[in-house]
Each structure stands twice: as structure tokens, then as C-alpha cells.
Write a protein that holds these residues in place. Sequence first.
Motif, PDB file in Angstrom:
ATOM      1  N   LYS A 205       0.799  -1.221   0.000  1.00 59.73           N
ATOM      2  CA  LYS A 205       0.000   0.000   0.000  1.00 59.73           C
ATOM      3  C   LYS A 205       0.834   1.274   0.000  1.00 59.73           C
ATOM      4  O   LYS A 205       0.533   2.224  -0.714  1.00 59.73           O
ATOM      5  CB  LYS A 205      -0.935  -0.020   1.217  1.00 59.73           C
ATOM      6  N   THR A 206       1.877   1.340   0.827  1.00 56.41           N
ATOM      7  CA  THR A 206       2.693   2.552   0.939  1.00 56.41           C
ATOM      8  C   THR A 206       4.169   2.193   0.879  1.00 56.41           C
ATOM      9  O   THR A 206       4.545   1.018   0.927  1.00 56.41           O
ATOM     10  CB  THR A 206       2.427   3.287   2.269  1.00 56.41           C
ATOM     11  N   ARG A 207       5.010   3.224   0.795  1.00 55.07           N
ATOM     12  CA  ARG A 207       6.451   2.987   0.755  1.00 55.07           C
ATOM     13  C   ARG A 207       6.942   2.318   2.036  1.00 55.07           C
ATOM     14  O   ARG A 207       7.883   1.544   2.016  1.00 55.07           O
ATOM     15  CB  ARG A 207       7.175   4.322   0.560  1.00 55.07           C
ATOM     16  N   GLY A 208       6.283   2.616   3.153  1.00 52.70           N
ATOM     17  CA  GLY A 208       6.697   2.024   4.421  1.00 52.70           C
ATOM     18  C   GLY A 208       6.163   0.622   4.642  1.00 52.70           C
ATOM     19  O   GLY A 208       6.483  -0.010   5.645  1.00 52.70           O
ATOM     20  N   SER A 209       5.345   0.140   3.703  1.00 51.40           N
ATOM     21  CA  SER A 209       4.719  -1.171   3.889  1.00 51.40           C
ATOM     22  C   SER A 209       5.664  -2.333   3.638  1.00 51.40           C
ATOM     23  O   SER A 209       5.390  -3.459   4.049  1.00 51.40           O
ATOM     24  CB  SER A 209       3.493  -1.304   2.977  1.00 51.40           C
ATOM     25  N   ILE A 210       6.761  -2.093   2.932  1.00 52.58           N
ATOM     26  CA  ILE A 210       7.756  -3.155   2.736  1.00 52.58           C
ATOM     27  C   ILE A 210       8.537  -3.270   4.035  1.00 52.58           C
ATOM     28  O   ILE A 210       9.286  -2.350   4.407  1.00 52.58           O
ATOM     29  CB  ILE A 210       8.682  -2.825   1.548  1.00 52.58           C
ATOM     30  N   ARG A 211       8.367  -4.379   4.726  1.00 50.29           N
ATOM     31  CA  ARG A 211       8.898  -4.495   6.075  1.00 50.29           C
ATOM     32  C   ARG A 211       9.042  -5.959   6.493  1.00 50.29           C
ATOM     33  O   ARG A 211       8.584  -6.860   5.783  1.00 50.29           O
ATOM     34  CB  ARG A 211       7.965  -3.787   7.064  1.00 50.29           C
ATOM     35  N   ILE A 292       8.302   2.843  16.393  1.00 52.15           N
ATOM     36  CA  ILE A 292       8.392   1.383  16.310  1.00 52.15           C
ATOM     37  C   ILE A 292       7.084   0.800  15.797  1.00 52.15           C
ATOM     38  O   ILE A 292       7.066  -0.053  14.906  1.00 52.15           O
ATOM     39  CB  ILE A 292       8.737   0.787  17.691  1.00 52.15           C
ATOM     40  N   VAL A 293       5.978   1.263  16.367  1.00 53.26           N
ATOM     41  CA  VAL A 293       4.665   0.750  15.962  1.00 53.26           C
ATOM     42  C   VAL A 293       4.393   1.077  14.501  1.00 53.26           C
ATOM     43  O   VAL A 293       3.881   0.251  13.749  1.00 53.26           O
ATOM     44  CB  VAL A 293       3.558   1.328  16.865  1.00 53.26           C
ATOM     45  N   SER A 294       4.762   2.290  14.077  1.00 54.86           N
ATOM     46  CA  SER A 294       4.543   2.710  12.705  1.00 54.86           C
ATOM     47  C   SER A 294       5.282   1.804  11.719  1.00 54.86           C
ATOM     48  O   SER A 294       4.744   1.415  10.681  1.00 54.86           O
ATOM     49  CB  SER A 294       5.009   4.164  12.521  1.00 54.86           C
ATOM     50  N   GLU A 300       3.039   4.819   6.277  1.00 50.27           N
ATOM     51  CA  GLU A 300       3.925   5.658   5.477  1.00 50.27           C
ATOM     52  C   GLU A 300       4.646   6.685   6.331  1.00 50.27           C
ATOM     53  O   GLU A 300       5.747   7.111   6.008  1.00 50.27           O
ATOM     54  CB  GLU A 300       3.118   6.357   4.388  1.00 50.27           C
ATOM     55  N   SER A 301       4.030   7.078   7.448  1.00 46.36           N
ATOM     56  CA  SER A 301       4.653   8.071   8.314  1.00 46.36           C
ATOM     57  C   SER A 301       4.203   7.867   9.750  1.00 46.36           C
ATOM     58  O   SER A 301       3.147   7.284  10.016  1.00 46.36           O
ATOM     59  CB  SER A 301       4.290   9.491   7.864  1.00 46.36           C
ATOM     60  N   VAL A 302       5.009   8.365  10.681  1.00 52.70           N
ATOM     61  CA  VAL A 302       4.660   8.311  12.099  1.00 52.70           C
ATOM     62  C   VAL A 302       3.436   9.173  12.369  1.00 52.70           C
ATOM     63  O   VAL A 302       2.596   8.852  13.217  1.00 52.70           O
ATOM     64  CB  VAL A 302       5.850   8.775  12.962  1.00 52.70           C
ATOM     65  N   GLU A 303       3.318  10.285  11.620  1.00 54.84           N
ATOM     66  CA  GLU A 303       2.171  11.176  11.810  1.00 54.84           C
ATOM     67  C   GLU A 303       0.861  10.458  11.513  1.00 54.84           C
ATOM     68  O   GLU A 303      -0.146  10.679  12.175  1.00 54.84           O
ATOM     69  CB  GLU A 303       2.310  12.412  10.910  1.00 54.84           C
ATOM     70  N   THR A 305       0.322   7.264  11.930  1.00 58.35           N
ATOM     71  CA  THR A 305       0.093   6.367  13.071  1.00 58.35           C
ATOM     72  C   THR A 305      -0.535   7.134  14.228  1.00 58.35           C
ATOM     73  O   THR A 305      -1.482   6.662  14.864  1.00 58.35           O
ATOM     74  CB  THR A 305       1.418   5.728  13.526  1.00 58.35           C
ATOM     75  N   LYS A 306      -0.021   8.305  14.490  1.00 54.73           N
ATOM     76  CA  LYS A 306      -0.570   9.131  15.568  1.00 54.73           C
ATOM     77  C   LYS A 306      -2.023   9.477  15.286  1.00 54.73           C
ATOM     78  O   LYS A 306      -2.873   9.436  16.177  1.00 54.73           O
ATOM     79  CB  LYS A 306       0.248  10.413  15.717  1.00 54.73           C
ATOM     80  N   LYS A 307      -2.299   9.842  14.025  1.00 54.39           N
ATOM     81  CA  LYS A 307      -3.659  10.217  13.650  1.00 54.39           C
ATOM     82  C   LYS A 307      -4.625   9.061  13.849  1.00 54.39           C
ATOM     83  O   LYS A 307      -5.774   9.250  14.257  1.00 54.39           O
ATOM     84  CB  LYS A 307      -3.666  10.670  12.189  1.00 54.39           C
ATOM     85  N   GLN A 308      -4.160   7.849  13.577  1.00 50.94           N
ATOM     86  CA  GLN A 308      -5.004   6.668  13.690  1.00 50.94           C
ATOM     87  C   GLN A 308      -5.286   6.277  15.137  1.00 50.94           C
ATOM     88  O   GLN A 308      -6.386   5.863  15.469  1.00 50.94           O
ATOM     89  CB  GLN A 308      -4.333   5.481  12.983  1.00 50.94           C
ATOM     90  N   TYR A 309      -4.280   6.421  16.002  1.00 45.98           N
ATOM     91  CA  TYR A 309      -4.383   5.798  17.324  1.00 45.98           C
ATOM     92  C   TYR A 309      -4.262   6.735  18.524  1.00 45.98           C
ATOM     93  O   TYR A 309      -4.415   6.288  19.652  1.00 45.98           O
ATOM     94  CB  TYR A 309      -3.307   4.713  17.464  1.00 45.98           C
ATOM     95  N   VAL A 310      -3.998   8.011  18.287  1.00 43.46           N
ATOM     96  CA  VAL A 310      -3.755   8.901  19.419  1.00 43.46           C
ATOM     97  C   VAL A 310      -4.966   9.008  20.344  1.00 43.46           C
ATOM     98  O   VAL A 310      -4.825   9.210  21.550  1.00 43.46           O
ATOM     99  CB  VAL A 310      -3.330  10.305  18.926  1.00 43.46           C
ATOM    100  N   HIS A 311      -6.183   8.817  19.802  1.00 47.03           N
ATOM    101  CA  HIS A 311      -7.372   8.939  20.643  1.00 47.03           C
ATOM    102  C   HIS A 311      -7.432   7.849  21.707  1.00 47.03           C
ATOM    103  O   HIS A 311      -8.066   8.019  22.740  1.00 47.03           O
ATOM    104  CB  HIS A 311      -8.643   8.904  19.791  1.00 47.03           C
ATOM    105  N   TRP A 312      -6.748   6.714  21.476  1.00 46.21           N
ATOM    106  CA  TRP A 312      -6.707   5.668  22.503  1.00 46.21           C
ATOM    107  C   TRP A 312      -6.078   6.222  23.783  1.00 46.21           C
ATOM    108  O   TRP A 312      -6.599   6.028  24.879  1.00 46.21           O
ATOM    109  CB  TRP A 312      -5.867   4.490  22.014  1.00 46.21           C
TER     110      TRP A 312
END
Length: 331
Positions: A205-211, A292-294, A300-303, A305-312
Motif C-alpha cells: 500500500k505505501t512505501r513504508g509497507s515493505i517491512r 516502532i509501531v509505525s 507511510e509516516s509516524v504522523e 500512526t498518531k492520527k489513527q491511534y492517538v485517541h486511545w
Amino acid sequence: MTKTIYKGQFALDKWVDEQSMRASLGESERKHKIAAAQLLAKTKIDGKEFSKWNLATLIAPPTRTPRTITNDILNGPITINHRQGGKSSTKTRKNYLAHFKQIFNFCVDSAYLPVNPVLKARIDEPQGYKEDLKATKLNPQVIHKVMDAVDNDFTLPYYTAIASGIRQGEQRALMWKHINFKERLIKIEQAIKVARCGEEIGVPKTRGSIREIPMSDNLSKALKKEYLKQGRPQDTRFVFSNRNNAPIQGKTFRRKLKKAIEKSGVDAFTWHDLRHFFASNLFDKFGKDYHIVSQLLGHESVEFTKKQYVHWFRNEDRNKRVREAMKAAGI
């Protein structure tokens, strides 16, 4: 002097080309923009598809005004769930409308249209509508209860999802060459995507998805057992495949999960929520170390990840303070 005629399809192609050149766009966002352009192309305005309109004559009061054009668009293909049938969700319609507004703004900036006809358009929310959160936590008891109810032939796909957090498209494209039993790693380097002629295997899906994702002892043992059960298959054989060595269809994943949920009697959730369950376990271990979680989630970015989960964390912090306040008050 002959005036240049700009057709709707010409404008859409130009807009898509411009989006493709934007390096800041992630693969997922680019895909959504292209899908929006394709949908607008098929949308009929006053009985004719937008792609075929001469844009110089599109807005022609009193026959075609911004109001009538908006009504045609809001009641067109945007209302249909093109993958599963039935009506599209409020969230989906809102997303498409946002892209449509961008397209029409581009048309205005390029002098194809004098004004943006959908500039003031909005999607009315039905009574009781509540926007979904970016991610929802699932109770471990719910996860295990559903796993006990999943058909035997689908226990491993379900377990792999909650133990690795990989996306469904990545999981379906997984081959045995991607499973490193020696180092207990899963390598994600391809995914199944929706294409014009069905589905195809491409880059994630994204450049960061290869992992690479570390496997737990239990997941490694479960996949090893399946590997031996399949008779030590070739590296290019899909881990989760049908009898023709083709990837299991996405609708099968959804159908199997729905069946297990109904059998368990728990509230409905999606296959993607299994990925959120994996994420919740990572946050329990790494706290707010988003980097690490990202990486493990392939964002694709740490930002993002924050947007997705910061409300937790906001909710947990709020609840902690409420309990402290009640304790201080002797309640």
C-alpha cells in the motif's frame, strides 16, 4: 479564431496526471483520487456522463445550474457501494465529494469552468449518524471467542492477522518464500490490489509497507505446521490459497469472519479491526513510541500512526484522571 473545446475526460486526465506528479501523496491517497476521477467520469449530469461534456457548456442557467449539477452528482454513482452492492456509506460519500470538490477547483484554476458547481455541496448525515473512529480497540476476550468459532480451515488466517497485523491484501499475497522460519520473520513485499480487470499482485500500500515482522513462537509453530501439512511447497506457492494455488478471495475472508462473529454473538467488527488489535498489543508494550509501531504496521509516516491511534491514549488518560478525582473525593 476557433475556441478550444475541453471535454470532461480531458480535464480529469490532466488532474490525475497532476496528482501522479505529487511526491507528497501516499500510494493510498493517490489511488483514492484516481478512483474519484473515474467515478466522476461516469456520473451523468442532465443525462450525459461528465466525461463527455464540453465544459464550456456544462453550466447553462436555467437548465444546468450549480444546484442542479450538485443534485445530479449527489444522486449519482456516489450513492452506490460498487464493491459489495447496496448503498454507499455516509463516510464514503463524504470522501468522494471532497475529491470532487478538488477536481472542480482544478477545473476552475485551469479555466475549464467559470465556477466550482459543488463548492457549497454537503452530505447530510442521517439521524443518529456517528463518524467512525480511526481505530477501535477490541477486547481480547472477543478476539479469542471469535477465533474459537471460526471454521477450522480458517483458524490460521485469522490467527495470522491478529498475530502479525498485516493488511488483508498483504496476507492474501503472502508466499512461503516470505516466511523465514530460521529467523522467525515475515517479509512483506507484495500485496493484492484491485485493478481494472479484477485483482492483481503489486507493491504494498505505501512505501513504508515493505517491512519484516517478527513472529511469535506460537505463530511460527502454527505456520510451520501448515507448511509441513502442505508437503513443503515451493517458495512461490501462496500460504493461504485455494486448490488452484490462487490467493483466497477477499470476500471469503469477510464471509468467514462474519459467520464466526454471528456464531459468537459479539458485536460486529471488520477484518481490518484485527490489525487494530495487533496495534493495541504493540502500544501496550511500547507505549507512545509511535516510530516502532509505525514501522511494524507499515505506515507511510509516524504522523499517520498518531492520527489513527492517538485517541486511545487520550481516552485512557482521561479515564485515569476521572478515577483519581473520584478517589480523592472518597467516592
